[in-house]
Design a protein around this motif. Sequence first.
Motif, mmCIF file in Angstrom:
data_model
loop_
_atom_site.group_PDB
_atom_site.id
_atom_site.type_symbol
_atom_site.label_atom_id
_atom_site.label_comp_id
_atom_site.label_asym_id
_atom_site.label_seq_id
_atom_site.Cartn_x
_atom_site.Cartn_y
_atom_site.Cartn_z
ATOM 1 N N PHE A 123 0.639 -1.247 -0.025
ATOM 2 C CA PHE A 123 0.026 0.073 0.014
ATOM 3 C C PHE A 123 0.902 1.198 -0.026
ATOM 4 O O PHE A 123 0.678 2.248 -0.800
ATOM 5 C CB PHE A 123 -1.095 -0.128 1.170
ATOM 6 C CG PHE A 123 -1.909 1.082 1.169
ATOM 7 C CD1 PHE A 123 -2.967 1.226 0.404
ATOM 8 C CD2 PHE A 123 -1.559 2.236 2.151
ATOM 9 C CE1 PHE A 123 -3.929 2.302 0.534
ATOM 10 C CE2 PHE A 123 -2.305 3.263 2.184
ATOM 11 C CZ PHE A 123 -3.596 3.172 1.517
ATOM 12 N N CYS A 124 1.984 1.143 1.004
ATOM 13 C CA CYS A 124 2.700 2.243 0.979
ATOM 14 C C CYS A 124 3.556 2.815 -0.340
ATOM 15 O O CYS A 124 3.986 3.754 -0.619
ATOM 16 C CB CYS A 124 3.778 2.206 2.225
ATOM 17 S SG CYS A 124 2.881 2.511 3.985
ATOM 18 N N THR A 125 3.892 1.607 -1.063
ATOM 19 C CA THR A 125 4.658 1.898 -2.254
ATOM 20 C C THR A 125 3.599 1.751 -3.581
ATOM 21 O O THR A 125 4.154 1.673 -4.746
ATOM 22 C CB THR A 125 5.785 0.752 -2.472
ATOM 23 O OG1 THR A 125 5.109 -0.514 -2.306
ATOM 24 C CG2 THR A 125 6.696 0.654 -1.391
ATOM 25 N N GLY A 126 2.242 1.972 -3.507
ATOM 26 C CA GLY A 126 1.515 1.831 -4.415
ATOM 27 C C GLY A 126 1.435 0.620 -5.380
ATOM 28 O O GLY A 126 1.035 0.745 -6.533
ATOM 29 N N LYS A 127 1.477 -0.510 -4.621
ATOM 30 C CA LYS A 127 1.175 -1.908 -5.467
ATOM 31 C C LYS A 127 0.195 -2.845 -4.546
ATOM 32 O O LYS A 127 0.587 -3.957 -4.617
ATOM 33 C CB LYS A 127 2.648 -2.401 -5.456
ATOM 34 C CG LYS A 127 3.719 -1.550 -6.321
ATOM 35 C CD LYS A 127 5.127 -2.017 -6.189
ATOM 36 C CE LYS A 127 6.132 -1.178 -6.774
ATOM 37 N NZ LYS A 127 7.432 -1.605 -6.822
ATOM 38 N N ALA A 335 7.367 6.178 -9.224
ATOM 39 C CA ALA A 335 6.675 7.110 -8.462
ATOM 40 C C ALA A 335 7.193 8.541 -8.441
ATOM 41 O O ALA A 335 6.251 9.521 -8.303
ATOM 42 C CB ALA A 335 6.490 6.364 -7.132
ATOM 43 N N HIS A 336 8.546 8.564 -8.321
ATOM 44 C CA HIS A 336 8.971 10.085 -8.261
ATOM 45 C C HIS A 336 8.641 10.977 -9.435
ATOM 46 O O HIS A 336 8.244 11.884 -9.279
ATOM 47 C CB HIS A 336 10.806 9.953 -7.986
ATOM 48 C CG HIS A 336 11.208 11.257 -8.179
ATOM 49 N ND1 HIS A 336 10.944 12.271 -7.349
ATOM 50 C CD2 HIS A 336 12.328 11.640 -8.870
ATOM 51 C CE1 HIS A 336 11.663 13.198 -7.650
ATOM 52 N NE2 HIS A 336 12.836 12.734 -8.593
ATOM 53 N N GLN A 367 0.395 6.167 -14.364
ATOM 54 C CA GLN A 367 1.299 5.945 -12.918
ATOM 55 C C GLN A 367 0.761 6.363 -11.701
ATOM 56 O O GLN A 367 1.464 6.053 -10.729
ATOM 57 C CB GLN A 367 2.406 6.583 -13.287
ATOM 58 C CG GLN A 367 3.304 6.238 -14.652
ATOM 59 C CD GLN A 367 3.353 4.715 -14.498
ATOM 60 O OE1 GLN A 367 3.947 3.891 -13.920
ATOM 61 N NE2 GLN A 367 3.269 4.021 -15.818
ATOM 62 N N TRP A 368 -0.538 6.883 -11.751
ATOM 63 C CA TRP A 368 -0.821 7.506 -10.416
ATOM 64 C C TRP A 368 -1.208 6.467 -9.422
ATOM 65 O O TRP A 368 -1.075 6.730 -8.282
ATOM 66 C CB TRP A 368 -2.223 8.235 -10.604
ATOM 67 C CG TRP A 368 -2.124 9.424 -11.476
ATOM 68 C CD1 TRP A 368 -1.172 10.000 -11.616
ATOM 69 C CD2 TRP A 368 -3.434 10.172 -11.813
ATOM 70 N NE1 TRP A 368 -1.241 11.191 -12.291
ATOM 71 C CE2 TRP A 368 -2.663 11.258 -12.431
ATOM 72 C CE3 TRP A 368 -4.780 10.111 -11.856
ATOM 73 C CZ2 TRP A 368 -3.500 12.511 -12.996
ATOM 74 C CZ3 TRP A 368 -5.141 11.082 -12.300
ATOM 75 C CH2 TRP A 368 -4.775 12.271 -13.074
ATOM 76 N N PRO A 369 -1.430 5.011 -9.597
ATOM 77 C CA PRO A 369 -1.433 4.089 -8.535
ATOM 78 C C PRO A 369 -0.380 4.072 -7.804
ATOM 79 O O PRO A 369 -0.322 3.665 -6.617
ATOM 80 C CB PRO A 369 -1.961 2.691 -9.400
ATOM 81 C CG PRO A 369 -2.620 3.298 -10.542
ATOM 82 C CD PRO A 369 -2.071 4.435 -10.898
ATOM 83 N N LEU A 370 0.963 4.328 -8.347
ATOM 84 C CA LEU A 370 2.317 4.148 -7.675
ATOM 85 C C LEU A 370 2.536 5.361 -6.586
ATOM 86 O O LEU A 370 3.210 5.262 -5.899
ATOM 87 C CB LEU A 370 3.274 4.433 -8.897
ATOM 88 C CG LEU A 370 3.397 3.405 -9.859
ATOM 89 C CD1 LEU A 370 4.613 3.425 -10.855
ATOM 90 C CD2 LEU A 370 3.530 1.963 -9.083
#
Length: 402
Positions: A123-127, A335-336, A367-370
């Motif tokens: 969750f914290c890393t968008g996956k 993500a960056h 890429q927003w989910p990341l």
Amino acid sequence: MVAQWKTDGISALWPEINGPFLSLRGIPEHLMPVTETQELYKDLLLGFDAITSCEMKELYKFKLFLNRMHQRSNLPPELLLIHKAFIAWVNFEYERARTLFTQHLKAYPSDIITIFFVHMLDFCTGKTPRLTAEFSFCEPHIPHTHALYSYYLAIKSFVLCEDQCFQEALELGLEAVRLIPHNIYGIHATAHALHEMGRWQELSSFLIDCKPDWIENSGMRMHVYWHMAIAHERCNEVEQALQAFEELYELKDSPFAKQDLDAVGFLWRLRLKATDSKFNAIWERLALLWTGSVSGSTSYFHKIHAALAFSATSQTLLIEKQIAESDGFGIEPEAHRAGLDVLKGILLFTLKRYHESLALLRTSRDQWPLLGGSRAQREVLDLTLEYIELKTRPIVEERAPA
């Protein structure tokens, strides 16, 4: 029973603490560790809970604890891989951390606490949807009689919801709540499934009916109230929506607690609908509270909500400062890049350079989910994109007939 404990891993070290921990209420004071291992386990859970905030300070504090833990020569076998995984996490080696957690699960497949660790790392890393692979391996080892089975169902429900399996997610969430009515994560997962399915009236009724089971939960009640406010707003029940927002905002632990993400998310939805000055004072307060923490998080999702508060108060310099100080430290490269594009898009939106903002947001959309957060929380970006698309749509003049 003996065989079950062997596969439960760290969940078996101190069974009495597992339920309260997964209830996200904080560990009750009356549950005092009896052994040295239990004391270590409790500190591990508290440290994990803190680092899911993605705050640099919390990551560093937990790292110091893990280093002290490393000096011990008698770590129980159930903690060896877990300890290494957390060291990788606080060193921002997310893939290594995940690999170590999953290696632990191969040895202890019914360790639901570790499944939760992996879930929160994802969750914290968008996956978030990635955990479905572990479900297929672990589930045959988790009997329905397992003390934490309701919590397992709740985790699975939320993951499947983020993977867009909404009906299955709803069924699992409701079953989790049926088994343990105060299972806050089951209530939360059910709310997300109903949100994604657009069943707003049902969502509102569900949360009102089970309010006694979540309103005292200090860890999640503000977020659940956010779901209620959104449900009322989508049902065009404006007064109820505003009342729910006021009640959620009053639940902050202190004026300076970092619990403003959902407040920003809700008010931004209203702002896109109308330029009502009713909330100007709250926006000024929110922006002021965000200023001290814009560089202290490894989550672009937090940075973006800060930028929205700065946008609502026309403080473009603060958004520029965010962009200048966002160097990607502690954040995965994809993500960056996406996060920077969104921050720049919000800046251009605030400057009313809508066409440029639209181009940046569209480019980063996949890429927003990341960036982190849930699908429901990221809707704030989709709504912003829709607003800009309307702003940039050519005006067709009506001509009188010749």
